[in-house]
Design a protein around this motif. Sequence first.
Motif, mmCIF file in Angstrom:
data_model
loop_
_atom_site.group_PDB
_atom_site.id
_atom_site.type_symbol
_atom_site.label_atom_id
_atom_site.label_comp_id
_atom_site.label_asym_id
_atom_site.label_seq_id
_atom_site.Cartn_x
_atom_site.Cartn_y
_atom_site.Cartn_z
ATOM 1 N N SER A 176 17.732 20.974 56.974
ATOM 2 C CA SER A 176 18.085 22.181 56.213
ATOM 3 C C SER A 176 19.577 22.314 55.956
ATOM 4 C CB SER A 176 17.581 23.434 56.952
ATOM 5 O OG SER A 176 18.284 23.631 58.165
ATOM 6 N N PHE A 177 20.385 21.513 56.650
ATOM 7 C CA PHE A 177 21.834 21.600 56.461
ATOM 8 C C PHE A 177 22.300 20.926 55.172
ATOM 9 C CE2 PHE A 177 21.609 22.249 61.106
ATOM 10 C CZ PHE A 177 22.343 23.411 61.197
ATOM 11 N N THR A 178 21.425 20.170 54.524
ATOM 12 C CA THR A 178 21.810 19.519 53.268
ATOM 13 C C THR A 178 21.819 20.553 52.148
ATOM 14 O OG1 THR A 178 19.509 18.925 52.806
ATOM 15 C CG2 THR A 178 20.836 17.327 54.015
ATOM 16 N N GLY A 179 22.945 20.650 51.467
ATOM 17 C CA GLY A 179 23.062 21.618 50.375
ATOM 18 C C GLY A 179 23.364 23.010 50.881
ATOM 19 N N VAL A 180 23.601 23.927 49.950
ATOM 20 C CA VAL A 180 24.002 25.286 50.301
ATOM 21 C C VAL A 180 22.918 26.320 49.985
ATOM 22 C CG1 VAL A 180 26.448 24.780 50.011
ATOM 23 C CG2 VAL A 180 25.113 25.593 48.048
ATOM 24 N N ARG A 181 21.847 25.886 49.371
ATOM 25 C CA ARG A 181 20.793 26.827 48.990
ATOM 26 C C ARG A 181 19.904 27.170 50.180
ATOM 27 N NH1 ARG A 181 18.905 23.849 43.350
ATOM 28 N NH2 ARG A 181 20.811 24.300 42.152
ATOM 29 N N GLN A 182 19.362 28.389 50.169
ATOM 30 C CA GLN A 182 18.406 28.789 51.197
ATOM 31 C C GLN A 182 17.085 28.051 50.972
ATOM 32 O OE1 GLN A 182 18.758 33.122 52.602
ATOM 33 N NE2 GLN A 182 19.147 33.264 50.406
ATOM 34 N N LYS A 183 16.397 27.745 52.078
ATOM 35 C CA LYS A 183 15.186 26.932 51.989
ATOM 36 C C LYS A 183 14.048 27.569 52.769
ATOM 37 C CE LYS A 183 17.971 22.689 51.755
ATOM 38 N NZ LYS A 183 19.259 23.386 51.861
ATOM 39 N N LEU A 184 12.858 27.515 52.185
ATOM 40 C CA LEU A 184 11.631 27.931 52.850
ATOM 41 C C LEU A 184 10.746 26.692 52.967
ATOM 42 C CD1 LEU A 184 9.924 30.327 53.960
ATOM 43 C CD2 LEU A 184 8.907 30.502 51.674
ATOM 44 N N TYR A 185 10.205 26.464 54.164
ATOM 45 C CA TYR A 185 9.375 25.284 54.407
ATOM 46 C C TYR A 185 7.933 25.694 54.674
ATOM 47 C CZ TYR A 185 13.829 22.842 55.081
ATOM 48 O OH TYR A 185 15.077 22.317 54.911
ATOM 49 N N ALA A 186 7.008 24.878 54.197
ATOM 50 C CA ALA A 186 5.584 25.083 54.476
ATOM 51 C C ALA A 186 4.991 23.754 54.913
ATOM 52 C CB ALA A 186 4.857 25.609 53.245
ATOM 53 N N ALA A 229 13.631 37.821 50.239
ATOM 54 C CA ALA A 229 14.553 38.053 49.110
ATOM 55 C C ALA A 229 15.216 36.762 48.641
ATOM 56 C CB ALA A 229 15.611 39.086 49.507
ATOM 57 N N PHE A 230 14.428 35.690 48.548
ATOM 58 C CA PHE A 230 14.944 34.432 48.029
ATOM 59 C C PHE A 230 15.108 34.528 46.510
ATOM 60 C CE2 PHE A 230 13.450 31.292 51.553
ATOM 61 C CZ PHE A 230 14.476 31.760 52.364
ATOM 62 N N ASP A 231 16.036 33.726 45.989
ATOM 63 C CA ASP A 231 16.321 33.680 44.559
ATOM 64 C C ASP A 231 15.355 32.704 43.887
ATOM 65 O OD1 ASP A 231 17.489 32.912 41.993
ATOM 66 O OD2 ASP A 231 19.291 33.965 42.648
ATOM 67 N N ASN A 232 14.601 33.168 42.891
ATOM 68 C CA ASN A 232 13.591 32.328 42.234
ATOM 69 C C ASN A 232 14.185 31.132 41.499
ATOM 70 O OD1 ASN A 232 11.771 34.178 43.144
ATOM 71 N ND2 ASN A 232 11.229 35.007 41.139
ATOM 72 N N ARG A 233 15.435 31.249 41.077
ATOM 73 C CA ARG A 233 16.055 30.158 40.313
ATOM 74 C C ARG A 233 16.960 29.279 41.160
ATOM 75 N NH1 ARG A 233 17.779 32.835 34.451
ATOM 76 N NH2 ARG A 233 15.652 33.488 33.838
ATOM 77 N N ARG A 234 17.485 29.817 42.244
ATOM 78 C CA ARG A 234 18.480 29.085 43.013
ATOM 79 C C ARG A 234 17.909 28.457 44.293
ATOM 80 N NH1 ARG A 234 23.853 28.510 43.995
ATOM 81 N NH2 ARG A 234 24.528 28.487 46.176
ATOM 82 N N ASP A 235 17.148 29.219 45.060
ATOM 83 C CA ASP A 235 16.700 28.754 46.379
ATOM 84 C C ASP A 235 15.542 27.767 46.269
ATOM 85 O OD1 ASP A 235 18.665 30.285 47.668
ATOM 86 O OD2 ASP A 235 17.394 32.068 47.599
ATOM 87 N N GLU A 236 15.188 27.151 47.406
ATOM 88 C CA GLU A 236 14.269 26.016 47.397
ATOM 89 C C GLU A 236 13.048 26.247 48.285
ATOM 90 O OE1 GLU A 236 17.944 22.771 46.945
ATOM 91 O OE2 GLU A 236 16.643 22.746 48.712
ATOM 92 N N LEU A 237 11.914 25.758 47.802
ATOM 93 C CA LEU A 237 10.666 25.778 48.562
ATOM 94 C C LEU A 237 10.241 24.332 48.789
ATOM 95 C CD1 LEU A 237 8.153 27.115 49.787
ATOM 96 C CD2 LEU A 237 7.226 27.321 47.464
ATOM 97 N N HIS A 238 10.103 23.953 50.054
ATOM 98 C CA HIS A 238 9.754 22.574 50.412
ATOM 99 C C HIS A 238 8.370 22.537 51.055
ATOM 100 C CE1 HIS A 238 13.843 20.800 49.803
ATOM 101 N NE2 HIS A 238 14.176 22.069 49.949
ATOM 102 N N LEU A 239 7.505 21.673 50.522
ATOM 103 C CA LEU A 239 6.135 21.533 51.008
ATOM 104 C C LEU A 239 5.961 20.160 51.645
ATOM 105 C CD1 LEU A 239 4.347 22.763 47.743
ATOM 106 C CD2 LEU A 239 5.232 24.189 49.614
ATOM 107 N N VAL A 240 5.195 20.110 52.740
ATOM 108 C CA VAL A 240 4.974 18.830 53.407
ATOM 109 C C VAL A 240 3.622 18.849 54.103
ATOM 110 C CG1 VAL A 240 6.102 19.560 55.565
ATOM 111 C CG2 VAL A 240 6.016 17.130 54.971
ATOM 112 N N GLY A 241 3.033 17.673 54.255
ATOM 113 C CA GLY A 241 1.760 17.575 54.967
ATOM 114 C C GLY A 241 0.579 17.396 54.033
ATOM 115 N N GLU A 242 -0.584 17.886 54.447
ATOM 116 C CA GLU A 242 -1.834 17.720 53.708
ATOM 117 C C GLU A 242 -2.014 18.885 52.741
ATOM 118 O OE1 GLU A 242 -4.576 17.712 56.920
ATOM 119 O OE2 GLU A 242 -3.810 15.850 57.787
ATOM 120 N N LEU A 243 -1.358 18.801 51.588
ATOM 121 C CA LEU A 243 -1.365 19.891 50.620
ATOM 122 C C LEU A 243 -2.757 20.062 50.006
ATOM 123 C CD1 LEU A 243 1.686 19.304 50.959
ATOM 124 C CD2 LEU A 243 1.948 19.783 48.529
#
Length: 291
Positions: A176-186, A229-243
Amino acid sequence: MQETGNKIFQQAGGQAERASTNVNVQANILKKPRLTIRIGQHTLTFSAIDKTKANSIVYEPYTVRSGISMAANLREALREIDLLRNGWQRAMVLIDSPVLMIPIEEYNDGLKDTLYNHAITGRESETVMSTVLPQLNAVAVYSINKDLKLVIDDHFSDVRFTHVCAPVWNHLFRRSFTGVRQKLYAYFHDKKMNVFSFQQNRFRFVNGFNTNLAPDAVYFLLNIWKQLAFDNRRDELHLVGELPDKDSLIQELHSFVQNVYVINPRAEFNRAPITDIKGLPYDLITYYMKN
């Protein structure tokens, strides 16, 4: 309370140092190998470092019989699977059960059972366990069936337990330290979804949802995204596993969140042989590939 937290942190630091294993440097592992047992609600797998191949493991899933308990399934597996006939004395057990996250400075080992059973109902007859996460200044509290734990303790002389998501939390925290954008993980696994985010060396959010349906996952994720309150255009959503229903899931999320990424373990770990093992969960990959 602070003194208790510090003691736990110091103990955890020592345990983490002793337990740390780099798959690229296997000298100590070969002297006293440790079997890894992963126990899901309806799954049971066994794995261990492959002494004949660098950066690889032997991985053996066991077909769980639904008519008997997981403890009985484990007893059967210990008799049937060739990998388990090597006289293992040391084991690492990854448990998949509901988790309660407690800040390390507020953790009191004597109260963990009370807090866990108050927050998570229906597991009062189980043994409450805890895993310290020093990097995240948190303690993960979870449970294991007493009969299942008894089988494990009876069979192995040296056993360590952790939550199945612990290696994932630790790995993605560093990532999560890569980049400056906030990240949500699933993280999708075992027909459920664990969602989490980090901020200032701590969990900002962590929760789990029982679902294997893309519409449900979209609903939960977008609600959490809005709650944080994440930014829809700036922040990041990361998905991993058995989607579940991968294409539909990503398409729906892209309708609201611009930066949606799927983590590819093969690319992430530089095509390490372990990432080619069919069916190997992401938590086991991160466990074996930890630094």
